[in-house]
Design a protein around this motif. Sequence first.
Motif, mmCIF file in Angstrom:
data_model
loop_
_atom_site.group_PDB
_atom_site.id
_atom_site.type_symbol
_atom_site.label_atom_id
_atom_site.label_comp_id
_atom_site.label_asym_id
_atom_site.label_seq_id
_atom_site.Cartn_x
_atom_site.Cartn_y
_atom_site.Cartn_z
ATOM 1 N N VAL A 22 0.856 -1.186 0.000
ATOM 2 C CA VAL A 22 0.000 0.000 0.000
ATOM 3 C C VAL A 22 0.891 1.234 0.000
ATOM 4 N N THR A 31 0.367 8.236 2.349
ATOM 5 C CA THR A 31 0.571 9.673 2.243
ATOM 6 C C THR A 31 0.366 10.309 3.621
ATOM 7 N N SER A 78 -2.782 6.068 0.215
ATOM 8 C CA SER A 78 -2.926 7.040 -0.872
ATOM 9 C C SER A 78 -4.158 6.799 -1.734
ATOM 10 N N ASP A 79 -4.526 5.546 -1.886
ATOM 11 C CA ASP A 79 -5.672 5.240 -2.751
ATOM 12 C C ASP A 79 -7.010 5.303 -2.023
ATOM 13 N N GLY A 80 -7.007 5.666 -0.726
ATOM 14 C CA GLY A 80 -8.249 5.788 0.032
ATOM 15 C C GLY A 80 -8.789 4.474 0.563
ATOM 16 N N SER A 81 -8.078 3.376 0.350
ATOM 17 C CA SER A 81 -8.576 2.083 0.817
ATOM 18 C C SER A 81 -8.458 1.975 2.334
#
Length: 94
Positions: A9, A12, A78-81
Amino acid sequence: MIRTVIRSVAWTVRTDTTPDAPAQPLYEAECTTCGEMSGAEEGSRVGPEMWALIHTGKNPSHRSYKGAETTFWRVFPSDGSAVGDSSAEAAGGQ
């Protein structure tokens, strides 16, 4: 218990906007002569600056201070997962 990583993953760092985080930076002053501290104030330098002026008035040889501004950060995928957090936190606490 054995833990296995199934995927990597990207992370950020952003300002912490979760409900338990202070909304504004904390400001504080420390006398570098004696180590006495002003105490933290949220969102304004005025209290610590006034404390420094009063402290020098009471101790005329104490004229050097260390000012600190503390901000709060949080790390998010970073991908919001969701990775071990509630969905609100995974979305950036927004």
